[in-house]
Write a protein that holds these residues in place. Structure first.
Motif, PDB file in Angstrom:
ATOM      1  N   PRO A 189       0.814  -1.219   0.000  1.00  0.00           N
ATOM      2  CA  PRO A 189       0.000   0.000   0.000  1.00  0.00           C
ATOM      3  C   PRO A 189       0.849   1.271   0.000  1.00  0.00           C
ATOM      4  O   PRO A 189       1.915   1.321   0.619  1.00  0.00           O
ATOM      5  CB  PRO A 189      -0.816  -0.121   1.294  1.00  0.00           C
ATOM      6  N   THR A 190       0.371   2.274  -0.682  1.00  0.00           N
ATOM      7  CA  THR A 190       1.105   3.531  -0.774  1.00  0.00           C
ATOM      8  C   THR A 190       1.375   4.127   0.594  1.00  0.00           C
ATOM      9  O   THR A 190       2.497   4.601   0.866  1.00  0.00           O
ATOM     10  CB  THR A 190       0.308   4.533  -1.635  1.00  0.00           C
ATOM     11  N   HIS A 191       0.375   4.104   1.483  1.00  0.00           N
ATOM     12  CA  HIS A 191       0.523   4.794   2.762  1.00  0.00           C
ATOM     13  C   HIS A 191       1.534   4.121   3.692  1.00  0.00           C
ATOM     14  O   HIS A 191       1.901   4.709   4.711  1.00  0.00           O
ATOM     15  CB  HIS A 191      -0.840   4.904   3.471  1.00  0.00           C
ATOM     16  N   THR A 192       2.002   2.912   3.347  1.00  0.00           N
ATOM     17  CA  THR A 192       3.033   2.267   4.156  1.00  0.00           C
ATOM     18  C   THR A 192       4.373   2.166   3.443  1.00  0.00           C
ATOM     19  O   THR A 192       5.322   1.623   4.013  1.00  0.00           O
ATOM     20  CB  THR A 192       2.590   0.843   4.575  1.00  0.00           C
ATOM     21  N   ARG A 193       4.472   2.703   2.208  1.00  0.00           N
ATOM     22  CA  ARG A 193       5.725   2.562   1.460  1.00  0.00           C
ATOM     23  C   ARG A 193       6.264   3.870   0.878  1.00  0.00           C
ATOM     24  O   ARG A 193       7.229   3.853   0.120  1.00  0.00           O
ATOM     25  CB  ARG A 193       5.532   1.553   0.317  1.00  0.00           C
ATOM     26  N   LEU A 194       5.671   5.004   1.242  1.00  0.00           N
ATOM     27  CA  LEU A 194       6.135   6.274   0.691  1.00  0.00           C
ATOM     28  C   LEU A 194       7.478   6.722   1.258  1.00  0.00           C
ATOM     29  O   LEU A 194       8.154   7.558   0.659  1.00  0.00           O
ATOM     30  CB  LEU A 194       5.097   7.370   0.957  1.00  0.00           C
ATOM     31  N   SER A 195       7.868   6.172   2.386  1.00  0.00           N
ATOM     32  CA  SER A 195       9.040   6.690   3.086  1.00  0.00           C
ATOM     33  C   SER A 195      10.303   6.617   2.232  1.00  0.00           C
ATOM     34  O   SER A 195      11.124   7.542   2.239  1.00  0.00           O
ATOM     35  CB  SER A 195       9.251   5.943   4.407  1.00  0.00           C
ATOM     36  N   GLY A 196      10.498   5.533   1.471  1.00  0.00           N
ATOM     37  CA  GLY A 196      11.709   5.419   0.665  1.00  0.00           C
ATOM     38  C   GLY A 196      11.826   6.545  -0.355  1.00  0.00           C
ATOM     39  O   GLY A 196      12.909   7.118  -0.548  1.00  0.00           O
ATOM     40  N   ILE A 197      10.728   6.873  -1.024  1.00  0.00           N
ATOM     41  CA  ILE A 197      10.742   7.968  -1.995  1.00  0.00           C
ATOM     42  C   ILE A 197      10.966   9.301  -1.288  1.00  0.00           C
ATOM     43  O   ILE A 197      11.734  10.153  -1.756  1.00  0.00           O
ATOM     44  CB  ILE A 197       9.431   7.987  -2.794  1.00  0.00           C
ATOM     45  N   PHE A 198      10.336   9.481  -0.134  1.00  0.00           N
ATOM     46  CA  PHE A 198      10.520  10.728   0.617  1.00  0.00           C
ATOM     47  C   PHE A 198      11.967  10.908   1.056  1.00  0.00           C
ATOM     48  O   PHE A 198      12.482  12.033   1.078  1.00  0.00           O
ATOM     49  CB  PHE A 198       9.594  10.755   1.820  1.00  0.00           C
ATOM     50  N   TYR A 199      12.654   9.806   1.423  1.00  0.00           N
ATOM     51  CA  TYR A 199      14.065   9.924   1.792  1.00  0.00           C
ATOM     52  C   TYR A 199      14.869  10.480   0.609  1.00  0.00           C
ATOM     53  O   TYR A 199      15.746  11.325   0.797  1.00  0.00           O
ATOM     54  CB  TYR A 199      14.635   8.563   2.198  1.00  0.00           C
TER      55      TYR A 199
END
Length: 367
Positions: A189-199
């Motif tokens: 799900p997007t809401h649990t995997r956005l962190s890598g892109i945000f880093y």
């Protein structure tokens, strides 16, 4: 006359090399005779191929998100509509061709593939499983575009954007941990995997707003190697509780950050050995390879059973990844590159690239 910003950017071989590493890891982990699985089993850690997508996420955030960050720095605002249109020309032609061919050839039914046509495939089972990460990337850049447009309206600074992304990354990681511990879906799900892109976007903010700090951070090789060794130790010795499955994704994303900081060294004019250039060439076609590399596997596996002894396994182990890479490169040349030329004629770029400056951009940055 075309504007200075409309010229084609010089490709950085260091970034293509990173893309090449990531796509080779992805191709290998999807192979029925994965070398990474055997290496991981020998070391007793998670499959190394699983590092591929997190490296892509961090690199994508640094480059694609970095285009928006650089445009903000150069022009004082972003053109969100142009950015999304240009993004669509890059991603959608190959993507929808893949979907249409998958349905009309009978590999998947429309009942399985309709979420992919709406770009929400990461929330639905079935379909082509490897497409989940593409949905996350598109959701991330729509969100980032809206965030930067809103920030521009209220006069926010890049430092505030950095803080917002840092808070959201922590929240994403926490939500992923909660979901893993309580039996909810957390892998795609997007809401649990956005962190890598945000880093990656956060690194782009540092790169463009404080380049001297970014270079100093890159010199901390002992820190980045130490974090990679720490992640490998976690994979080797974790107790396989539900919470460790979530933390493993955090470790994967940390390895993605470390890979970028260690391997991206801007050294124009330096001659690279041929293995480096080969990996970089593969990285040039990484999106097409990611889309198409799974298609040759099924016919090769069917042919395997008709070959004597171990010959079938050898053929599949060699020809599966090779055929996937060649198919992806061919489709990139046939579909993506022509569409990018059309895109650049109709919607010229506002900035040359996420990392290269033209003289005009350099003047704008110091004004």
């Amino acid at each position: 006359m075309a504007s200075e910003h409309s010229r084609q950017p010089r490709r950085e071989i260091e970034l293509d090399f990173l893309r090449g590493i990531a796509i080779l890891l992805v191709v290998d982990v999807h192979s029925p005779y994965s070398l990474g699985d055997r290496f991981s089993g020998w070391l007793g850690i998670n499959p190394v191929g699983e590092f591929g997508v997190p490296i892509f996420f961090v690199l994508s955030g640094f480059l694609v998100g970095g285009l928006l960050i650089k445009e903000w720095k150069v022009r004082g605002r972003i053109d969100g509509k142009r950015f999304l249109i240009r993004r669509g020309f890059k991603v959608w032609p190959q993507f929808y061709l893949f979907l249409i061919l998958t349905v009309i050839t009978g590999h998947r039914s429309m009942a399985e593939m309709w979420p992919s046509f709406l770009n929400i495939q990461n929330y639905f089972p079935g379909g082509s499983a490897h497409l989940w990460s593409l949905a996350i990337e598109e959701h991330a850049y729509i969100f980032l575009t809206v965030l930067l447009l809103a920030a521009g309206r209220v006069g926010a600074r890049l430092r505030s954007i950095f803080v917002i992304l840092a808070v959201l990354s922590v929240a994403c990681s926490g939500l992923r941990l909660y979901s893993a511990c309580h039996g909810y879906s957390y892998f795609s799900p997007t809401h649990t995997r956005l962190s890598g892109i945000f880093y990656g976007v956060m690194l782009a903010i540092v790169y463009h707003s404080a380049p001297e700090i970014f270079r100093r951070m890159q010199s901390w090789w002992w820190l980045w190697f130490g974090l990679i060794l720490g992640a490998c130790a976690f994979f080797r010795f974790n107790a396989h509780h539900p919470w460790t499955l979530s933390v493993a994704i955090d470790m994967d994303e940390m390895i993605g950050v470390c890979a970028l900081m260690l391997l991206y060294k801007h050294r124009p004019g330096r001659v690279r050995p041929w293995p480096y250039r080969l990996v970089a060439w593969i990285g040039l076609y990484s999106y097409g390879i990611y889309l198409w590399h799974v298609l040759p596997l099924a016919p090769l596996e069917r042919a395997e059973g008709r070959m004597p002894g171990h010959l079938g396994a050898i053929v599949v182990a060699i020809m599966g990844p090779l055929a996937g890479i060649l198919l992806g490169a061919s489709m990139t040349k046939l579909v993506e590159f022509p569409m990018l030329r059309v895109r650049d004629r109709l919607f010229p770029r506002r900035v040359v690239s996420a990392v290269e400056d033209t003289p005009a951009e350099s003047r704008a940055l110091v004004q």
